[in-house]
Write a protein that holds these residues in place. Structure first.
Motif, PDB file in Angstrom:
ATOM      1  N   LEU A  17       0.830  -1.204   0.000  1.00 13.02           N
ATOM      2  CA  LEU A  17       0.000   0.000   0.000  1.00 13.02           C
ATOM      3  C   LEU A  17       0.868   1.260   0.000  1.00 13.02           C
ATOM      4  CD1 LEU A  17      -2.803  -1.137   2.457  1.00 13.02           C
ATOM      5  CD2 LEU A  17      -2.992  -0.854  -0.036  1.00 13.02           C
ATOM      6  N   ALA A  18       1.984   1.212   0.713  1.00  8.97           N
ATOM      7  CA  ALA A  18       2.916   2.346   0.713  1.00  8.97           C
ATOM      8  C   ALA A  18       3.538   2.525  -0.672  1.00  8.97           C
ATOM      9  CB  ALA A  18       4.001   2.145   1.766  1.00  8.97           C
ATOM     10  N   ARG A  19       3.894   1.426  -1.295  1.00 10.53           N
ATOM     11  CA  ARG A  19       4.533   1.466  -2.624  1.00 10.53           C
ATOM     12  C   ARG A  19       3.606   2.086  -3.660  1.00 10.53           C
ATOM     13  NH1 ARG A  19       6.097   2.437  -6.832  1.00 10.53           N
ATOM     14  NH2 ARG A  19       7.418   1.239  -8.248  1.00 10.53           N
ATOM     15  N   TRP A  20       2.335   1.726  -3.604  1.00 10.79           N
ATOM     16  CA  TRP A  20       1.369   2.208  -4.583  1.00 10.79           C
ATOM     17  C   TRP A  20       0.439   3.236  -3.931  1.00 10.79           C
ATOM     18  CZ3 TRP A  20       3.196   0.999  -8.999  1.00 10.79           C
ATOM     19  CH2 TRP A  20       3.908  -0.198  -9.158  1.00 10.79           C
ATOM     20  N   GLY A  21       0.987   4.078  -3.078  1.00  9.69           N
ATOM     21  CA  GLY A  21       0.230   5.014  -2.273  1.00  9.69           C
ATOM     22  C   GLY A  21      -0.652   5.976  -3.031  1.00  9.69           C
ATOM     23  N   ASP A  22      -0.401   6.139  -4.312  1.00  7.57           N
ATOM     24  CA  ASP A  22      -1.205   7.072  -5.102  1.00  7.57           C
ATOM     25  C   ASP A  22      -2.539   6.473  -5.550  1.00  7.57           C
ATOM     26  OD1 ASP A  22       0.221   5.296  -6.699  1.00  7.57           O
ATOM     27  OD2 ASP A  22       0.298   6.666  -8.404  1.00  7.57           O
ATOM     28  N   ARG A  68      -2.399   6.217   7.514  1.00  9.02           N
ATOM     29  CA  ARG A  68      -1.345   7.099   8.028  1.00  9.02           C
ATOM     30  C   ARG A  68      -0.172   7.059   7.068  1.00  9.02           C
ATOM     31  NH1 ARG A  68       0.081   5.162  13.940  1.00  9.02           N
ATOM     32  NH2 ARG A  68      -1.255   3.371  13.711  1.00  9.02           N
ATOM     33  N   ALA A  69       0.703   8.007   7.215  1.00 10.48           N
ATOM     34  CA  ALA A  69       1.919   8.015   6.392  1.00 10.48           C
ATOM     35  C   ALA A  69       2.765   6.788   6.731  1.00 10.48           C
ATOM     36  CB  ALA A  69       2.711   9.289   6.656  1.00 10.48           C
ATOM     37  N   PRO A  70       3.442   6.209   5.746  1.00  7.71           N
ATOM     38  CA  PRO A  70       4.278   5.027   5.993  1.00  7.71           C
ATOM     39  C   PRO A  70       5.328   5.239   7.084  1.00  7.71           C
ATOM     40  CG  PRO A  70       4.049   5.396   3.638  1.00  7.71           C
ATOM     41  CD  PRO A  70       3.422   6.573   4.330  1.00  7.71           C
ATOM     42  N   ARG A  71       5.819   6.456   7.231  1.00  9.87           N
ATOM     43  CA  ARG A  71       6.828   6.748   8.266  1.00  9.87           C
ATOM     44  C   ARG A  71       6.221   6.739   9.665  1.00  9.87           C
ATOM     45  NH1 ARG A  71       5.394  11.431   6.075  1.00  9.87           N
ATOM     46  NH2 ARG A  71       4.827  13.150   7.457  1.00  9.87           N
ATOM     47  N   GLU A  72       4.889   6.735   9.745  1.00  7.98           N
ATOM     48  CA  GLU A  72       4.194   6.743  11.031  1.00  7.98           C
ATOM     49  C   GLU A  72       3.686   5.366  11.446  1.00  7.98           C
ATOM     50  OE1 GLU A  72       1.097   9.613  10.575  1.00  7.98           O
ATOM     51  OE2 GLU A  72       2.490  11.289  10.392  1.00  7.98           O
ATOM     52  N   ILE A  73       3.957   4.353  10.637  1.00  6.69           N
ATOM     53  CA  ILE A  73       3.512   2.988  10.936  1.00  6.69           C
ATOM     54  C   ILE A  73       4.739   2.115  11.153  1.00  6.69           C
ATOM     55  CG2 ILE A  73       2.228   0.979  10.130  1.00  6.69           C
ATOM     56  CD1 ILE A  73       0.675   2.902   8.252  1.00  6.69           C
ATOM     57  N   ALA A 130       7.881   2.872   5.920  1.00  9.02           N
ATOM     58  CA  ALA A 130       8.701   3.672   5.001  1.00  9.02           C
ATOM     59  C   ALA A 130      10.125   3.124   4.924  1.00  9.02           C
ATOM     60  CB  ALA A 130       8.716   5.132   5.446  1.00  9.02           C
ATOM     61  N   ASP A 131      10.688   2.734   6.067  1.00  5.31           N
ATOM     62  CA  ASP A 131      12.038   2.136   6.083  1.00  5.31           C
ATOM     63  C   ASP A 131      12.060   0.862   5.245  1.00  5.31           C
ATOM     64  OD1 ASP A 131      12.926   4.085   7.936  1.00  5.31           O
ATOM     65  OD2 ASP A 131      12.408   2.790   9.643  1.00  5.31           O
ATOM     66  N   LEU A 132      11.052   0.028   5.445  1.00  9.75           N
ATOM     67  CA  LEU A 132      10.989  -1.248   4.734  1.00  9.75           C
ATOM     68  C   LEU A 132      10.813  -1.023   3.232  1.00  9.75           C
ATOM     69  CD1 LEU A 132      11.242  -4.112   5.822  1.00  9.75           C
ATOM     70  CD2 LEU A 132       8.764  -4.264   5.766  1.00  9.75           C
ATOM     71  N   LEU A 133       9.953  -0.078   2.870  1.00 13.59           N
ATOM     72  CA  LEU A 133       9.747   0.221   1.452  1.00 13.59           C
ATOM     73  C   LEU A 133      11.051   0.702   0.814  1.00 13.59           C
ATOM     74  CD1 LEU A 133       8.037   0.517  -1.075  1.00 13.59           C
ATOM     75  CD2 LEU A 133       7.310   2.770  -0.215  1.00 13.59           C
ATOM     76  N   ARG A 134      11.785   1.542   1.509  1.00 10.78           N
ATOM     77  CA  ARG A 134      13.080   2.010   0.998  1.00 10.78           C
ATOM     78  C   ARG A 134      14.001   0.822   0.720  1.00 10.78           C
ATOM     79  NH1 ARG A 134      12.654   6.310   3.865  1.00 10.78           N
ATOM     80  NH2 ARG A 134      13.370   5.427   5.815  1.00 10.78           N
ATOM     81  N   LYS A 135      14.031  -0.137   1.621  1.00 13.58           N
ATOM     82  CA  LYS A 135      14.875  -1.329   1.436  1.00 13.58           C
ATOM     83  C   LYS A 135      14.386  -2.181   0.257  1.00 13.58           C
ATOM     84  CE  LYS A 135      16.238  -1.526   6.272  1.00 13.58           C
ATOM     85  NZ  LYS A 135      16.153  -2.259   7.536  1.00 13.58           N
ATOM     86  N   VAL A 136      13.079  -2.303   0.116  1.00 18.00           N
ATOM     87  CA  VAL A 136      12.515  -3.046  -1.015  1.00 18.00           C
ATOM     88  C   VAL A 136      12.932  -2.400  -2.335  1.00 18.00           C
ATOM     89  CG1 VAL A 136      10.355  -3.576  -2.243  1.00 18.00           C
ATOM     90  CG2 VAL A 136      10.539  -4.057   0.197  1.00 18.00           C
ATOM     91  N   LEU A 137      12.771  -1.097  -2.417  1.00 18.48           N
ATOM     92  CA  LEU A 137      13.104  -0.375  -3.645  1.00 18.48           C
ATOM     93  C   LEU A 137      14.605  -0.437  -3.945  1.00 18.48           C
ATOM     94  CD1 LEU A 137      10.728   2.697  -3.287  1.00 18.48           C
ATOM     95  CD2 LEU A 137      10.395   0.641  -4.683  1.00 18.48           C
ATOM     96  N   THR A 138      15.432  -0.367  -2.907  1.00 19.50           N
ATOM     97  CA  THR A 138      16.878  -0.489  -3.090  1.00 19.50           C
ATOM     98  C   THR A 138      17.241  -1.883  -3.579  1.00 19.50           C
ATOM     99  OG1 THR A 138      17.328   1.179  -1.409  1.00 19.50           O
ATOM    100  CG2 THR A 138      19.120  -0.342  -1.927  1.00 19.50           C
ATOM    101  N   SER A 139      16.662  -2.894  -2.959  1.00 21.73           N
ATOM    102  CA  SER A 139      16.923  -4.277  -3.375  1.00 21.73           C
ATOM    103  C   SER A 139      16.479  -4.505  -4.804  1.00 21.73           C
ATOM    104  CB  SER A 139      16.206  -5.264  -2.452  1.00 21.73           C
ATOM    105  OG  SER A 139      16.771  -5.249  -1.187  1.00 21.73           O
ATOM    106  N   SER A 140      15.331  -3.952  -5.162  1.00 20.24           N
ATOM    107  CA  SER A 140      14.812  -4.096  -6.523  1.00 20.24           C
ATOM    108  C   SER A 140      15.740  -3.436  -7.533  1.00 20.24           C
ATOM    109  CB  SER A 140      13.411  -3.486  -6.590  1.00 20.24           C
ATOM    110  OG  SER A 140      12.867  -3.648  -7.861  1.00 20.24           O
ATOM    111  N   ALA A 141      16.212  -2.239  -7.210  1.00 21.89           N
ATOM    112  CA  ALA A 141      17.124  -1.523  -8.116  1.00 21.89           C
ATOM    113  C   ALA A 141      18.452  -2.260  -8.266  1.00 21.89           C
ATOM    114  CB  ALA A 141      17.358  -0.101  -7.600  1.00 21.89           C
ATOM    115  N   ASN A 142      18.928  -2.849  -7.168  1.00 20.29           N
ATOM    116  CA  ASN A 142      20.197  -3.578  -7.212  1.00 20.29           C
ATOM    117  C   ASN A 142      20.125  -4.900  -7.941  1.00 20.29           C
ATOM    118  OD1 ASN A 142      21.487  -1.545  -5.799  1.00 20.29           O
ATOM    119  ND2 ASN A 142      21.230  -2.534  -3.816  1.00 20.29           N
ATOM    120  N   SER A 143      18.910  -5.470  -8.052  1.00 24.62           N
ATOM    121  CA  SER A 143      18.781  -6.778  -8.694  1.00 24.62           C
ATOM    122  C   SER A 143      18.526  -6.664 -10.189  1.00 24.62           C
ATOM    123  CB  SER A 143      17.649  -7.560  -8.028  1.00 24.62           C
ATOM    124  OG  SER A 143      16.394  -6.942  -8.257  1.00 24.62           O
ATOM    125  N   ARG A 144      18.478  -5.455 -10.700  1.00 25.02           N
ATOM    126  CA  ARG A 144      18.248  -5.273 -12.151  1.00 25.02           C
ATOM    127  C   ARG A 144      19.501  -5.467 -12.935  1.00 25.02           C
ATOM    128  NH1 ARG A 144      14.420   0.008 -11.961  1.00 25.02           N
ATOM    129  NH2 ARG A 144      12.859  -0.938 -10.689  1.00 25.02           N
TER     130      ARG A 144
END
Length: 144
Positions: A17-22, A68-73, A130-144
């Motif tokens: 839900l945080a990833r597709w927050g829009d 709530r904002a991802p940084r607040e959960i 938000a921390d977890l999403l950042r790690k997911v996005l970093t891992s995804s970018a690194n695996s390309r």
């Protein structure tokens, strides 16, 4: 109650839900990511809604969104919303008073188990969605 996978499902859903927050996501979309059943996902999302972590809208274009904002959960917020009872529990029936171990073990384990659960709460409370999403996005970018 013991260990379950509810926390992992809840955290996964919140991170999606945080990833597709829009936009709202349906339980079927979240279930696809989990390779799971939408009914299970709806149950978990219902518990998250009861904890004011997500909200839902019905109808066309409806679905689930973060309340709530991802940084607040925190991960502990998700854990507390979906898990029931203690993780570590004592004996199912009182041990023998005739044995020195039996006489003392319950009180000793109570302290150890309470400390372990407190450590779990503190650890999960340090990481946000938000921390977890950042790690997911970093891992995804690194695996390309």
């Amino acid at each position: 109650m013991g260990l379950s996978s509810r926390s992992a499902v809840a955290i996964h859903a919140l991170t999606m839900l945080a990833r597709w927050g829009d936009r709202c996501l349906t339980s079927a979309e979240i279930a696809d990511s989990l390779a799971s059943n939408p009914v299970l996902v709806r149950r978990i999302l219902g518990s998250l809604r009861n904890a004011d972590l997500v909200w839902s809208t019905e109808g066309r274009g409806g679905g689930w969104s973060l309340a709530r904002a991802p940084r607040e959960i925190t991960l502990y917020d998700a854990y507390a919303a979906v898990e029931e009872g203690r993780i570590l529990s004592g004996h199912p029936h009182p041990p023998s008073d005739a044995c020195e171990v039996g006489r003392n073990i319950s009180a000793l384990l109570e302290v150890e188990f309470r400390d372990a659960e407190r450590a779990l709460e503190q650890r999960l409370g340090r990481t946000t969605i938000a921390d977890l999403l950042r790690k997911v996005l970093t891992s995804s970018a690194n695996s390309r």
